[in-house]
Write a protein that holds these residues in place. Structure first.
Motif, PDB file in Angstrom:
ATOM      1  N   VAL A   1      42.559  59.890  57.703  1.00  0.00           N
ATOM      2  CA  VAL A   1      41.301  60.007  56.783  1.00  0.00           C
ATOM      3  C   VAL A   1      40.880  61.521  57.058  1.00  0.00           C
ATOM      4  O   VAL A   1      40.634  62.216  56.039  1.00  0.00           O
ATOM      5  CB  VAL A   1      40.182  59.189  57.192  1.00  0.00           C
ATOM      6  N   ARG A   2      40.800  62.007  58.143  1.00  0.00           N
ATOM      7  CA  ARG A   2      40.430  63.317  58.482  1.00  0.00           C
ATOM      8  C   ARG A   2      41.566  64.314  57.739  1.00  0.00           C
ATOM      9  O   ARG A   2      40.884  65.297  56.943  1.00  0.00           O
ATOM     10  CB  ARG A   2      40.632  63.705  59.858  1.00  0.00           C
ATOM     11  N   ASP A   3      42.662  64.421  58.039  1.00  0.00           N
ATOM     12  CA  ASP A   3      43.562  65.059  57.497  1.00  0.00           C
ATOM     13  C   ASP A   3      43.450  65.261  55.783  1.00  0.00           C
ATOM     14  O   ASP A   3      43.471  66.022  55.105  1.00  0.00           O
ATOM     15  CB  ASP A   3      44.931  65.151  57.815  1.00  0.00           C
ATOM     16  N   ARG A   4      43.476  63.926  55.401  1.00  0.00           N
ATOM     17  CA  ARG A   4      43.275  63.822  53.925  1.00  0.00           C
ATOM     18  C   ARG A   4      41.963  64.631  53.335  1.00  0.00           C
ATOM     19  O   ARG A   4      42.111  65.526  52.283  1.00  0.00           O
ATOM     20  CB  ARG A   4      43.271  62.198  53.389  1.00  0.00           C
ATOM     21  N   ARG A   5      40.796  64.253  53.926  1.00  0.00           N
ATOM     22  CA  ARG A   5      39.881  64.909  53.374  1.00  0.00           C
ATOM     23  C   ARG A   5      39.953  66.543  53.352  1.00  0.00           C
ATOM     24  O   ARG A   5      39.580  67.418  52.473  1.00  0.00           O
ATOM     25  CB  ARG A   5      38.510  64.491  54.034  1.00  0.00           C
ATOM     26  N   ARG A   6      40.174  66.899  54.588  1.00  0.00           N
ATOM     27  CA  ARG A   6      40.526  68.515  54.925  1.00  0.00           C
ATOM     28  C   ARG A   6      41.440  69.158  53.860  1.00  0.00           C
ATOM     29  O   ARG A   6      41.180  69.979  53.529  1.00  0.00           O
ATOM     30  CB  ARG A   6      40.857  68.891  56.266  1.00  0.00           C
ATOM     31  N   GLU A   7      42.690  68.525  53.647  1.00  0.00           N
ATOM     32  CA  GLU A   7      43.586  69.057  52.702  1.00  0.00           C
ATOM     33  C   GLU A   7      42.990  69.051  51.214  1.00  0.00           C
ATOM     34  O   GLU A   7      43.295  69.860  50.508  1.00  0.00           O
ATOM     35  CB  GLU A   7      44.833  68.304  52.862  1.00  0.00           C
ATOM     36  N   GLU A   8      42.198  68.033  50.902  1.00  0.00           N
ATOM     37  CA  GLU A   8      41.869  68.018  49.400  1.00  0.00           C
ATOM     38  C   GLU A   8      40.788  69.192  49.223  1.00  0.00           C
ATOM     39  O   GLU A   8      40.680  69.846  48.371  1.00  0.00           O
ATOM     40  CB  GLU A   8      41.019  66.461  49.486  1.00  0.00           C
ATOM     41  N   ILE A   9      39.654  69.070  50.341  1.00  0.00           N
ATOM     42  CA  ILE A   9      38.794  70.192  50.117  1.00  0.00           C
ATOM     43  C   ILE A   9      39.798  71.734  50.162  1.00  0.00           C
ATOM     44  O   ILE A   9      39.269  72.588  49.406  1.00  0.00           O
ATOM     45  CB  ILE A   9      37.871  70.261  51.501  1.00  0.00           C
ATOM     46  N   GLU A  10      40.947  71.817  50.968  1.00  0.00           N
ATOM     47  CA  GLU A  10      41.430  73.123  51.047  1.00  0.00           C
ATOM     48  C   GLU A  10      42.052  73.273  49.604  1.00  0.00           C
ATOM     49  O   GLU A  10      42.026  74.386  49.060  1.00  0.00           O
ATOM     50  CB  GLU A  10      42.539  73.237  51.797  1.00  0.00           C
ATOM     51  N   SER A  11      42.586  72.257  49.008  1.00  0.00           N
ATOM     52  CA  SER A  11      43.272  72.493  47.732  1.00  0.00           C
ATOM     53  C   SER A  11      42.226  72.718  46.395  1.00  0.00           C
ATOM     54  O   SER A  11      42.267  73.598  45.799  1.00  0.00           O
ATOM     55  CB  SER A  11      44.038  71.080  47.249  1.00  0.00           C
ATOM     56  N   ASP A  12      41.226  72.012  46.668  1.00  0.00           N
ATOM     57  CA  ASP A  12      40.177  72.338  45.637  1.00  0.00           C
ATOM     58  C   ASP A  12      39.520  73.609  45.850  1.00  0.00           C
ATOM     59  O   ASP A  12      39.322  74.302  44.618  1.00  0.00           O
ATOM     60  CB  ASP A  12      38.687  71.203  46.077  1.00  0.00           C
ATOM     61  N   VAL A  13      39.238  74.002  47.140  1.00  0.00           N
ATOM     62  CA  VAL A  13      38.550  75.423  47.116  1.00  0.00           C
ATOM     63  C   VAL A  13      39.748  76.437  46.791  1.00  0.00           C
ATOM     64  O   VAL A  13      39.373  77.456  46.108  1.00  0.00           O
ATOM     65  CB  VAL A  13      38.106  75.713  48.638  1.00  0.00           C
ATOM     66  N   PHE A  14      40.943  76.423  47.110  1.00  0.00           N
ATOM     67  CA  PHE A  14      41.979  77.275  46.493  1.00  0.00           C
ATOM     68  C   PHE A  14      41.991  77.140  44.910  1.00  0.00           C
ATOM     69  O   PHE A  14      41.914  78.362  44.407  1.00  0.00           O
ATOM     70  CB  PHE A  14      43.338  76.767  46.804  1.00  0.00           C
ATOM     71  N   GLU A  15      41.988  76.306  44.309  1.00  0.00           N
ATOM     72  CA  GLU A  15      41.962  76.254  42.848  1.00  0.00           C
ATOM     73  C   GLU A  15      40.611  76.910  42.371  1.00  0.00           C
ATOM     74  O   GLU A  15      40.604  77.842  41.488  1.00  0.00           O
ATOM     75  CB  GLU A  15      41.810  74.709  42.260  1.00  0.00           C
ATOM     76  N   HIS A  16      39.276  76.743  43.132  1.00  0.00           N
ATOM     77  CA  HIS A  16      38.133  77.152  42.819  1.00  0.00           C
ATOM     78  C   HIS A  16      38.248  78.905  42.815  1.00  0.00           C
ATOM     79  O   HIS A  16      37.774  79.494  41.959  1.00  0.00           O
ATOM     80  CB  HIS A  16      37.141  76.709  43.489  1.00  0.00           C
ATOM     81  N   VAL A  17      38.928  79.431  43.938  1.00  0.00           N
ATOM     82  CA  VAL A  17      38.776  80.764  43.912  1.00  0.00           C
ATOM     83  C   VAL A  17      39.869  81.459  43.193  1.00  0.00           C
ATOM     84  O   VAL A  17      39.685  82.623  43.053  1.00  0.00           O
ATOM     85  CB  VAL A  17      39.018  81.203  45.648  1.00  0.00           C
ATOM     86  N   HIS A  18      40.900  80.780  42.737  1.00  0.00           N
ATOM     87  CA  HIS A  18      41.731  81.410  41.582  1.00  0.00           C
ATOM     88  C   HIS A  18      41.245  81.192  40.536  1.00  0.00           C
ATOM     89  O   HIS A  18      42.089  81.674  39.398  1.00  0.00           O
ATOM     90  CB  HIS A  18      42.975  80.747  41.959  1.00  0.00           C
ATOM     91  N   LEU A  19      39.923  80.722  40.077  1.00  0.00           N
ATOM     92  CA  LEU A  19      39.490  81.052  38.878  1.00  0.00           C
ATOM     93  C   LEU A  19      39.252  82.528  38.512  1.00  0.00           C
ATOM     94  O   LEU A  19      39.066  83.445  39.585  1.00  0.00           O
ATOM     95  CB  LEU A  19      38.270  80.327  38.552  1.00  0.00           C
ATOM     96  N   ASN A  20      38.932  83.003  37.472  1.00  0.00           N
ATOM     97  CA  ASN A  20      38.625  84.426  37.100  1.00  0.00           C
ATOM     98  C   ASN A  20      37.140  84.842  37.322  1.00  0.00           C
ATOM     99  O   ASN A  20      36.615  85.051  36.370  1.00  0.00           O
ATOM    100  CB  ASN A  20      39.100  84.883  35.761  1.00  0.00           C
ATOM    101  N   LEU A  21      37.022  84.682  38.729  1.00  0.00           N
ATOM    102  CA  LEU A  21      35.592  85.131  39.040  1.00  0.00           C
ATOM    103  C   LEU A  21      35.507  86.456  40.164  1.00  0.00           C
ATOM    104  O   LEU A  21      36.502  86.654  40.491  1.00  0.00           O
ATOM    105  CB  LEU A  21      34.747  83.823  39.677  1.00  0.00           C
ATOM    106  N   THR A  22      34.595  86.909  40.251  1.00  0.00           N
ATOM    107  CA  THR A  22      34.464  87.932  41.292  1.00  0.00           C
ATOM    108  C   THR A  22      34.521  87.340  42.741  1.00  0.00           C
ATOM    109  O   THR A  22      34.169  86.143  42.923  1.00  0.00           O
ATOM    110  CB  THR A  22      33.173  88.709  41.306  1.00  0.00           C
TER     111      THR A  22
ATOM    112  N   GLU B   1      47.734  61.964  35.661  1.00  0.00           N
ATOM    113  CA  GLU B   1      47.318  62.301  37.045  1.00  0.00           C
ATOM    114  C   GLU B   1      46.509  63.605  37.083  1.00  0.00           C
ATOM    115  O   GLU B   1      46.827  64.777  36.149  1.00  0.00           O
ATOM    116  CB  GLU B   1      48.366  62.672  37.825  1.00  0.00           C
ATOM    117  N   PHE B   2      45.621  63.650  37.824  1.00  0.00           N
ATOM    118  CA  PHE B   2      44.507  64.815  37.877  1.00  0.00           C
ATOM    119  C   PHE B   2      44.293  64.823  39.354  1.00  0.00           C
ATOM    120  O   PHE B   2      44.334  64.199  40.206  1.00  0.00           O
ATOM    121  CB  PHE B   2      43.345  64.563  37.137  1.00  0.00           C
ATOM    122  N   HIS B   3      43.917  66.301  39.781  1.00  0.00           N
ATOM    123  CA  HIS B   3      43.386  66.549  41.068  1.00  0.00           C
ATOM    124  C   HIS B   3      41.970  66.735  41.030  1.00  0.00           C
ATOM    125  O   HIS B   3      41.155  66.745  40.002  1.00  0.00           O
ATOM    126  CB  HIS B   3      43.985  67.613  41.629  1.00  0.00           C
ATOM    127  N   GLY B   4      41.269  66.838  42.213  1.00  0.00           N
ATOM    128  CA  GLY B   4      39.926  66.834  42.473  1.00  0.00           C
ATOM    129  C   GLY B   4      38.988  68.055  41.861  1.00  0.00           C
ATOM    130  O   GLY B   4      38.107  67.918  41.003  1.00  0.00           O
TER     131      GLY B   4
END
Lengths: 277, 117
Positions: A24-45, B30-33
């Motif tokens: 449970v722990r690793d899944r949540r941490r990895e999901e957050i990591e992936s989410d934030v990675f996608e977020h920071v690779h948006l075209n923002l400063t 399929e989609f991600h968070g």
């Protein structure tokens, strides 16, 4: 998690997933990591990323806390260990903490001793270092009692493996501590009665080395380990170290007796796991 | 925190199912968070993305309820693209039915992701 996740988001995800089942722990941490990675690779400063990611994390804190509570509840429900009654746990805690009021008295002694050293006439380096060390000893006792209170509640509800009663502190550790205490007391008595400053300081040196050795090991184990038995060992170590000033003042008799009672209580009532059924 | 009536979907759950079915219509079921957070933001014209805690708690709850299913994507693909692997979700038939029913019952139109914590 990678550094790209952002220090606050990483820190918070580590905090609220701590102690949960690894999957449970690793899944949540990895999901957050992936989410934030996608977020920071948006075209923002870069600043916009940091603020936006941190703010998303902050806004989700109540949901994170609530999710953790649900996961903990599920974890307990799925645990093969039987749930202990509150009454039985309370009884175990009380019987394993009978020395706590005496430890509080020793803590007060440390603090009063510190005040007495500050108010002494004259000026030497001991008037600065002494009160600091004495206060640290008092803090050690207080922290130790607090850690022990928490550890005992959990440990006493946990069955010992293979049907044996396992001690949170090993017999070897107890024997080593007792040996150090006996040698130190002997050196102190010899040093004071013979008027030998070097023997007196040797006794204190032994105490310091023992405290550092025992304390450092216990702290490292407690920080690295998630096992509450190690936290209990740290708690015992802190309480014992905190009694050293009272032991050193053996000619005042009562503080030393109180310190010995506390040490006896700590060593004699180490949190025990409930015998397996 | 929003209290739900038994058997109903929360606005965020409706939004997630909406985003998931939209993905399926576009050819990738399929989609991600983060992708779903973005879709919800665009759909509602919201200024902010759904909070991490709110989103992933809802996804976990929906998966537990059988509305979604999930799997980790192939780690080699993530490595090849130089990013962490994604947890991929998919709307189940039960989720699709629940979404259709929610739409039919005219789910709250004033949905704003920030309302659900």
């Amino acid at each position: 998690m990678s550094a790209a996740t952002g220090p606050f988001t990483t820190w918070w995800a580590d905090r609220y997933t701590r102690g949960l089942p690894a999957e449970v722990r690793d899944r949540r941490r990895e999901e957050i990591e992936s989410d934030v990675f996608e977020h920071v690779h948006l075209n923002l400063t870069a600043d916009a990323h940091r603020t936006s990611v941190a703010w998303r994390t902050v806004r989700g804190i109540p949901a994170d806390v609530s999710w953790r509570r649900l996961e903990k509840r599920a974890m307990r429900a799925n645990s093969p260990e039987p749930n202990e009654s509150h009454l039985r746990n309370a009884w175990a805690v009380v019987t394993q903490r009978w020395f706590a009021p005496v430890a509080v008295l020793v803590m007060l002694f440390d603090l009063l001793f510190a005040i007495a050293v500050i108010n002494e006439d004259g000026s030497n380096s001991g008037q600065v270092i002494g009160p600091i060390l004495l206060t640290l000893c008092a803090v050690a006792i207080g922290t130790g009692l607090w850690l022990r209170w928490r550890a005992v509640r959990v440990i006493t509800s946990r069955p010992a493996p293979a049907g044996e009663v396992r001690r949170a502190v090993t017999t070897r550790t107890i024997a080593a501590l007792l040996a150090i205490l006996v040698v130190t007391l002997a050196l102190l008595i010899i040093g004071v009665s013979a008027g030998s400053v070097s023997v007196f300081f040797a006794a204190f040196g032994l105490l310091v080395v023992a405290a550092l050795g025992f304390g450092t090991g216990a702290v490292v184990r407690a920080v690295r380990s998630s096992d509450l038995a190690d936290k209990a060992g740290l708690a015992d170590g802190l309480i014992i170290v905190g009694t050293f000033p009272a032991l050193a003042m053996f000619w005042m008799v009562i503080p030393t007796i109180l310190a010995l009672i506390v040490i006896g209580g700590v060593l004699g009532t180490s949190p025990k796991f409930r015998p397996a059924a | 925190m929003v209290r739900r009536k038994p058997g109903t979907l929360l606005p965020l759950e409706v939004a997630i199912l909406d985003a998931g079915t939209a993905c399926a219509r576009e050819g990738d079921p399929e989609f991600h968070g983060f992708a779903v957070a973005q879709r919800i933001q665009e759909r509602d014209g919201a200024r902010r993305l759904t909070a991490h805690g709110t989103l992933y708690k809802a996804l976990a709850r929906m998966e537990g309820g059988g509305l979604l299913e999930s799997r980790w994507e192939d780690p080699d693909l993530a490595v090849a693209e130089g990013r962490p692997r994604r947890r991929l979700y998919r709307v189940t038939p039960l989720g699709a039915r629940a979404f259709a029913e929610a739409r039919a019952a005219d789910a709250p139109s004033s949905f704003r992701p920030g309302l659900v914590t």
